[in-house]
Design a protein around this motif. Sequence first.
Motif, mmCIF file in Angstrom:
data_model
loop_
_atom_site.group_PDB
_atom_site.id
_atom_site.type_symbol
_atom_site.label_atom_id
_atom_site.label_comp_id
_atom_site.label_asym_id
_atom_site.label_seq_id
_atom_site.Cartn_x
_atom_site.Cartn_y
_atom_site.Cartn_z
ATOM 1 N N SER A 169 -15.019 33.563 -10.295
ATOM 2 C CA SER A 169 -16.183 33.757 -11.166
ATOM 3 C C SER A 169 -16.596 35.224 -11.281
ATOM 4 O O SER A 169 -17.466 35.566 -12.082
ATOM 5 C CB SER A 169 -17.365 32.947 -10.634
ATOM 6 O OG SER A 169 -17.700 33.352 -9.309
ATOM 7 N N ASP A 170 -15.989 36.112 -10.486
ATOM 8 C CA ASP A 170 -16.366 37.523 -10.497
ATOM 9 C C ASP A 170 -15.800 38.233 -11.726
ATOM 10 O O ASP A 170 -14.647 38.006 -12.103
ATOM 11 C CB ASP A 170 -15.849 38.240 -9.248
ATOM 12 C CG ASP A 170 -16.587 37.831 -7.987
ATOM 13 O OD1 ASP A 170 -17.663 37.226 -8.116
ATOM 14 O OD2 ASP A 170 -16.091 38.125 -6.885
ATOM 15 N N SER A 171 -16.578 39.109 -12.317
ATOM 16 C CA SER A 171 -16.120 39.940 -13.425
ATOM 17 C C SER A 171 -16.661 41.346 -13.225
ATOM 18 O O SER A 171 -17.866 41.576 -13.339
ATOM 19 C CB SER A 171 -16.603 39.386 -14.776
ATOM 20 O OG SER A 171 -16.006 38.139 -15.049
ATOM 21 N N SER A 219 -24.703 43.652 -2.401
ATOM 22 C CA SER A 219 -25.625 43.727 -3.523
ATOM 23 C C SER A 219 -26.787 44.642 -3.169
ATOM 24 O O SER A 219 -27.376 44.536 -2.096
ATOM 25 C CB SER A 219 -26.150 42.324 -3.852
ATOM 26 O OG SER A 219 -27.201 42.398 -4.791
ATOM 27 N N MET A 259 -21.280 44.095 -11.701
ATOM 28 C CA MET A 259 -20.814 42.769 -12.106
ATOM 29 C C MET A 259 -21.978 42.048 -12.761
ATOM 30 O O MET A 259 -22.886 41.559 -12.076
ATOM 31 C CB MET A 259 -20.279 41.971 -10.910
ATOM 32 C CG MET A 259 -18.955 42.485 -10.379
ATOM 33 S SD MET A 259 -18.071 41.324 -9.298
ATOM 34 C CE MET A 259 -19.063 41.432 -7.820
ATOM 35 N N GLY A 290 -11.761 39.060 -4.266
ATOM 36 C CA GLY A 290 -12.744 38.588 -5.233
ATOM 37 C C GLY A 290 -12.730 37.086 -5.395
ATOM 38 O O GLY A 290 -12.008 36.344 -4.713
ATOM 39 N N TYR A 328 -23.516 46.540 -7.013
ATOM 40 C CA TYR A 328 -23.070 46.462 -5.628
ATOM 41 C C TYR A 328 -22.660 47.842 -5.148
ATOM 42 O O TYR A 328 -22.307 48.719 -5.938
ATOM 43 C CB TYR A 328 -21.869 45.521 -5.491
ATOM 44 C CG TYR A 328 -22.142 44.082 -5.860
ATOM 45 C CD1 TYR A 328 -22.458 43.137 -4.884
ATOM 46 C CD2 TYR A 328 -22.093 43.668 -7.191
ATOM 47 C CE1 TYR A 328 -22.699 41.818 -5.220
ATOM 48 C CE2 TYR A 328 -22.337 42.343 -7.531
ATOM 49 C CZ TYR A 328 -22.640 41.422 -6.542
ATOM 50 O OH TYR A 328 -22.883 40.114 -6.876
ATOM 51 N N GLY A 384 -12.767 40.011 -9.972
ATOM 52 C CA GLY A 384 -13.443 40.838 -8.982
ATOM 53 C C GLY A 384 -12.531 41.597 -8.042
ATOM 54 O O GLY A 384 -12.990 42.119 -7.020
#
Length: 300
Positions: free
Chosen positions: A242-244, A276, A260, A239, A265, A221
Motif C-alpha cells: 500500500s506504500d507509495s 513519521s 508518502m 516497504g 517521514y 515504498g
Amino acid sequence: VFSGSVPGVNVDPTNGNKVIFTGAVGGSDVIRVSTDSGVTLNTPGGNWSSAYVGLNAGIGASISWLDLDNIFISGTFGLLKSTDGGLTFNQVVSTAFNVIYGDTISVAKSYFATEYLGVLALSKGNGVANTKLYTTDDGGSTWVQLLSYTPTYVTTPVTDLWMSEDGLKILGCTKVGVFRSTDGGSVFTYPLIYSVTNETGYGAKLSNPSSTIHYVSGGAGSIYKTINGGITWTQQRIGLPSDSIFDLHFYNETSGFVSMGQTLYQTTDSGVNIQSITNIGTSIVQMVSIEYNCGECPPG
C-alpha cells in the motif's frame, strides 16, 4: 494560493527562506517565488509564459538551482532560466520541446550539472513514452540527442535525472528501474530493475547526496541505495504493497526525508527504517515534492 496541485517545490540550498514553487492557479501553470519560507508568493518577471511552465502531466517541472543566481526550470514546453535568483525567468531558446522531439510530448525532465552542462528526457507519456535523451553543453541553447539510449521499457517515461559536473556520468530512473552512463551518453547500462514497479503518478525519484551515493524510490515504498555511483544497488527498505513514495530527499549520506501521500517521514539509517514526523491532514490530497535546507550540506 494554488488550486489543483503544487508538484514542484525547490529550496535555495544556501537560504532556507527562499523557495520556488511551480503549480496551478485558475487552470494556468505558474511560477511563484518566496523569500520568506512561503508566507508570501511573488510572480517573477521576464518573458516566461504559463505554457512554458508545463506541469509534466502531474509529474512536475524540473528545477535545477546551480547557485544563488542561476536557476533552470524545464516544463513540457521548454526551458527557462533565471540569472538573478528567481526575480525574472526568461526562455533560453524559443524552440519548444515538442519541436525538438518532433511530436507532442507530455513529460519533460531535465538536470543541469553546471551553467552549461545538462541532460534532458522528453517523453510522450505513460504507455507511449518513446523517451528520447539529449545533452547540452551551452546552457540549453542547443540539444544533441543520445541515440544510444534505447531502453528495454520504451513505454516508460523518465521521471528523474542526474549528471556529474564533468558531464560524463548520467543517472536516470523510470517506474521500472535505473539507467546509467559513464561516458556522457555514448553507452548506457541498466544496473537496477526494481522488485516492484513504481506505479505512482509521479514515478520514481532520485536523491543524490554525493557524486557516488545515490538513492532511488522503487514501487511499494521500496528504497534503493548505491555507494559506487550506480554500479550496484542495495534495497534498503522493502516497504508495503500500500506504500507509495512520491519523493525522497537525502541531505547527507544516511539521513533524509520521504513523502508518502499526506505523511512525511524521516530516516537516519539510509532508508532502512522511516519514522513519521508529520501528517499534513486531509486538506492536502498528496505531498508530491520535498526539499530541505541544511546550510552547508550538498543539495540532493
